[in-house]
Design a protein around this motif. Structure first.
Motif, PDB file in Angstrom:
ATOM      1  N   ILE A 155      13.246  37.040  -2.542  1.00  0.00           N
ATOM      2  CA  ILE A 155      14.365  36.112  -2.331  1.00  0.00           C
ATOM      3  C   ILE A 155      15.021  35.746  -3.660  1.00  0.00           C
ATOM      4  O   ILE A 155      16.112  35.173  -3.686  1.00  0.00           O
ATOM      5  N   HIS A 156      14.355  36.122  -4.771  1.00  0.00           N
ATOM      6  CA  HIS A 156      14.920  35.899  -6.100  1.00  0.00           C
ATOM      7  C   HIS A 156      15.568  37.167  -6.648  1.00  0.00           C
ATOM      8  O   HIS A 156      15.892  37.237  -7.840  1.00  0.00           O
ATOM      9  N   LEU A 157      15.748  38.178  -5.781  1.00  0.00           N
ATOM     10  CA  LEU A 157      16.349  39.454  -6.192  1.00  0.00           C
ATOM     11  C   LEU A 157      17.667  39.653  -5.449  1.00  0.00           C
ATOM     12  O   LEU A 157      17.787  40.530  -4.589  1.00  0.00           O
ATOM     13  N   PRO A 158      18.678  38.873  -5.781  1.00  0.00           N
ATOM     14  CA  PRO A 158      19.938  38.925  -5.023  1.00  0.00           C
ATOM     15  C   PRO A 158      20.719  40.211  -5.186  1.00  0.00           C
ATOM     16  O   PRO A 158      21.587  40.510  -4.373  1.00  0.00           O
ATOM     17  N   ALA A 159      20.409  40.995  -6.241  1.00  0.00           N
ATOM     18  CA  ALA A 159      21.183  42.218  -6.501  1.00  0.00           C
ATOM     19  C   ALA A 159      20.599  43.448  -5.818  1.00  0.00           C
ATOM     20  O   ALA A 159      21.133  44.545  -5.953  1.00  0.00           O
ATOM     21  N   LEU A 160      19.499  43.274  -5.050  1.00  0.00           N
ATOM     22  CA  LEU A 160      18.805  44.410  -4.455  1.00  0.00           C
ATOM     23  C   LEU A 160      19.730  45.245  -3.563  1.00  0.00           C
ATOM     24  O   LEU A 160      20.381  44.722  -2.662  1.00  0.00           O
ATOM     25  N   GLU A 161      19.784  46.567  -3.846  1.00  0.00           N
ATOM     26  CA  GLU A 161      20.627  47.492  -3.086  1.00  0.00           C
ATOM     27  C   GLU A 161      19.817  48.511  -2.294  1.00  0.00           C
ATOM     28  O   GLU A 161      20.251  48.967  -1.238  1.00  0.00           O
ATOM     29  N   ILE A 162      18.647  48.864  -2.796  1.00  0.00           N
ATOM     30  CA  ILE A 162      17.800  49.864  -2.128  1.00  0.00           C
ATOM     31  C   ILE A 162      16.377  49.321  -2.032  1.00  0.00           C
ATOM     32  O   ILE A 162      15.772  48.958  -3.045  1.00  0.00           O
ATOM     33  N   LEU A 163      15.860  49.273  -0.803  1.00  0.00           N
ATOM     34  CA  LEU A 163      14.485  48.830  -0.564  1.00  0.00           C
ATOM     35  C   LEU A 163      13.778  49.886   0.274  1.00  0.00           C
ATOM     36  O   LEU A 163      14.176  50.169   1.401  1.00  0.00           O
ATOM     37  N   ASN A 164      12.744  50.477  -0.300  1.00  0.00           N
ATOM     38  CA  ASN A 164      11.994  51.528   0.386  1.00  0.00           C
ATOM     39  C   ASN A 164      10.543  51.092   0.554  1.00  0.00           C
ATOM     40  O   ASN A 164       9.786  51.014  -0.416  1.00  0.00           O
ATOM     41  N   LEU A 165      10.173  50.810   1.802  1.00  0.00           N
ATOM     42  CA  LEU A 165       8.799  50.406   2.138  1.00  0.00           C
ATOM     43  C   LEU A 165       8.156  51.400   3.104  1.00  0.00           C
ATOM     44  O   LEU A 165       7.151  51.083   3.752  1.00  0.00           O
ATOM     45  N   SER A 166       8.705  52.597   3.192  1.00  0.00           N
ATOM     46  CA  SER A 166       8.207  53.597   4.139  1.00  0.00           C
ATOM     47  C   SER A 166       6.730  53.925   3.919  1.00  0.00           C
ATOM     48  O   SER A 166       6.207  53.799   2.816  1.00  0.00           O
ATOM     49  N   TRP A 167       6.073  54.324   5.006  1.00  0.00           N
ATOM     50  CA  TRP A 167       4.685  54.778   4.988  1.00  0.00           C
ATOM     51  C   TRP A 167       3.721  53.657   4.565  1.00  0.00           C
ATOM     52  O   TRP A 167       2.690  53.920   3.953  1.00  0.00           O
ATOM     53  N   ASN A 168       4.091  52.439   4.885  1.00  0.00           N
ATOM     54  CA  ASN A 168       3.175  51.305   4.734  1.00  0.00           C
ATOM     55  C   ASN A 168       2.954  50.725   6.129  1.00  0.00           C
ATOM     56  O   ASN A 168       3.803  50.012   6.666  1.00  0.00           O
ATOM     57  N   LYS A 169       1.824  51.049   6.721  1.00  0.00           N
ATOM     58  CA  LYS A 169       1.573  50.733   8.131  1.00  0.00           C
ATOM     59  C   LYS A 169       1.551  49.238   8.413  1.00  0.00           C
ATOM     60  O   LYS A 169       1.803  48.806   9.550  1.00  0.00           O
ATOM     61  N   CYS A 170       1.257  48.435   7.394  1.00  0.00           N
ATOM     62  CA  CYS A 170       1.127  46.994   7.630  1.00  0.00           C
ATOM     63  C   CYS A 170       2.451  46.344   8.019  1.00  0.00           C
ATOM     64  O   CYS A 170       2.467  45.222   8.537  1.00  0.00           O
ATOM     65  N   ILE A 171       3.564  47.046   7.801  1.00  0.00           N
ATOM     66  CA  ILE A 171       4.871  46.477   8.155  1.00  0.00           C
ATOM     67  C   ILE A 171       4.982  46.317   9.676  1.00  0.00           C
ATOM     68  O   ILE A 171       5.612  45.387  10.181  1.00  0.00           O
ATOM     69  N   GLY A 172       4.359  47.237  10.403  1.00  0.00           N
ATOM     70  CA  GLY A 172       4.419  47.197  11.857  1.00  0.00           C
ATOM     71  C   GLY A 172       3.896  45.892  12.427  1.00  0.00           C
ATOM     72  O   GLY A 172       2.777  45.483  12.113  1.00  0.00           O
ATOM     73  N   GLY A 173       4.718  45.230  13.245  1.00  0.00           N
ATOM     74  CA  GLY A 173       4.339  43.958  13.829  1.00  0.00           C
ATOM     75  C   GLY A 173       4.498  42.787  12.883  1.00  0.00           C
ATOM     76  O   GLY A 173       4.254  41.638  13.264  1.00  0.00           O
TER      77      GLY A 173
END
Length: 459
Positions: free
Chosen positions: A298-316
């Motif tokens: 939330i302190h990264l207002p300039a973020l343009e690309i976020l890649n969290l692929s292949w991290n199973k914990c994101i599910g749910g």
């Protein structure tokens, strides 16, 4: 004859001798023009030109004879600033032919020798030649395994206050000792903006030295440590350096599978207020990591690309990223491939889209999330039309899975008609029923096939 672009030549005035014989100047000019013609023919053989002080011969399958001809070009290119010989296997073992003449191109700023099969002797010769290149700003030695164990031969030539801005050493079989030497050398590179040490798994043991060195590179904009065998401890070491990298724009820590859990206590990430690219795909993140990233992001207002692929914990647990998605108003690329997403996750994503928080999104990757039911895909597709900047969407299934998409495909088509910039839709292994074949063909005709649907056909 005109000199080819990039050549700086001074012509001498021709004076005929009284008896009509050619003067010494005449012979000099003829010799120069002959050399120019040979140079031009050599470059034309590769479909290349020396343009704007740049000689690019990458991936030309140069032979040893070609290397000799390249060396012969150098006296004609005193203002050369960029030399790219990457992806030429026969450079290996012959680099000394080039380095012996490197003083002729002392204005060189960019030198690329990636994947040239450099030998230890080549590395040593290059190290010596760097003394003759005081203006060098970019050095790429990636994919040369013999650099590993011999990197000090290169780095020890960089003097304090070096102009080097980009140093790329991807997959160079660097040793822990090389990593330590990198850390010790970083304070001598105050202008460094790009550091890529990716795919060197043995440097994790010397990350303490690297992290200490990073504290002295306040202008660094790109840091890539993809697939470097990083651990939880590595993250904590780097986190201490993040506070000193206030200009960092790109951080790639992807494919470090032992890294999971390292972000649970990593407050330094929140100080990277200019960060535009954060790549953490395939890092075995934990739910606690995701929570910490949401306190930080939330302190990264300039973020343009976020890649969290292949991290199973994101599910749910996509709800944990809700605040991140809300404040990332400049987000252009969101990758959540193979994250075990469930129907509730895409419903949440749809609500974020509906609220207008992802208005700048251009690329959305939700592929390989087979647990999402048809109702979930339908809900998402009904809100896609709000992403007016979207150019690419991927909802492909895993290679082992085939499913019918008739329940939501019409919603997708309807949304696409309202997306002015969409060009690519990945739907691999989603099977279209024959009843919708004509509908899709009609859609393609109306849009002049400007949108490519990558699907598995009809049944």
């Amino acid at each position: 004859m005109k000199p080819f672009p990039g050549m700086a030549l001074q012509r001498t005035v021709v004076h005929k001798s009284p008896k009509g014989k050619m003067s010494e100047n005449d012979h000099g000019e003829m010799k120069l023009e002959s050399r120019m013609e040979e140079n031009e023919q050599f470059l034309q053989k590769w479909g290349k030109k020396a343009v704007d002080k740049c000689l690019d011969l990458n991936n030309c399958r140069l032979t040893t004879a070609d290397v000799r001809e390249t060396v012969a070009l150098l006296p004609s290119l005193p203002d050369l600033e960029k030399l790219d010989l990457s992806w030429n296997d026969f450079i290996g073992g012959t680099l000394h032919l080039l380095t012996q003449q490197m003083h002729l191109v002392s204005k060189l700023k960019i030198l690329r020798l990636g994947s040239c099969r450099l030998t230890v002797d080549d590395v040593r010769a290059l190290g010596e030649a760097l003394k003759a290149l005081p203006e060098l700003e970019e050095l790429n030695l990636s994919w040369n395994s013999k650099v590993g164990g011999n990197l000090p031969l290169i780095l020890q030539m960089f003097q304090e206050g070096s102009k080097i801005q980009t140093l790329e050493l991807v997959d160079c079989a660097l040793t822990p000792e090389d990593g330590a030497f990198v850390g010790q050398s970083l304070p001598m590179l105050p202008n460094l903006e790009v550091l890529d040490l990716s795919m060197n798994r043995n440097i994790a043991g010397s990350l303490n030295s690297i992290a200490q060195g990073l504290k002295r590179t306040s202008d660094l904009k790109v840091l890539k440590l993809h697939s470097c065998g990083l651990s939880q401890k590595s993250v904590r070491l780097l986190d201490a350096a993040f506070r000193h990298l206030c200009e960092l724009r790109t951080l790639d820590l992807s494919c470090n599978k032992e890294l999971g859990g390292g972000f649970e206590d990593a407050p330094g990430l929140a100080t990277l207020e200019h960060l535009e690219v954060l790549d953490l795909h395939q890092c075995s993140l934990t739910a606690h990591d995701v929570v910490s990233l949401t306190e930080a992001s939330i302190h990264l207002p300039a973020l343009e690309i976020l890649n969290l692929s292949w991290n199973k914990c994101i599910g749910g647990s996509l709800k944990l990223l809700l605040e991140t998605l809300k404040v990332s108003t400049f987000l252009q690329e969101l990758r959540l491939s193979s994250c075990s997403l469930v129907t509730e996750d895409v419903a949440l994503l749809a609500s974020v889209i509906q609220a207008g928080h992802l208005a700048k999104l251009q690329n959305l990757d939700l592929s390989y999330n087979d647990s999402i039911c048809d109702a979930g895909w339908a809900t998402l597709c009904q809100n896609l039309w709000l992403l007016k900047e979207l150019t690419e969407l991927d909802v492909s299934l895993r290679p082992s899975t085939f499913r019918d998409c008739r329940q939501w495909f019409r919603h997708l088509l309807c949304a696409v008609t309202k997306l002015p910039k969409i060009t690519e839709i990945g739907m691999r292994r989603w099977v279209l029923p024959a009843s919708q074949e004509e509908e899709l063909e009609c859609f393609g005709q109306n849009h002049r096939n400007s949108i490519h649907f990558d699907h598995s056909g009809f049944q």
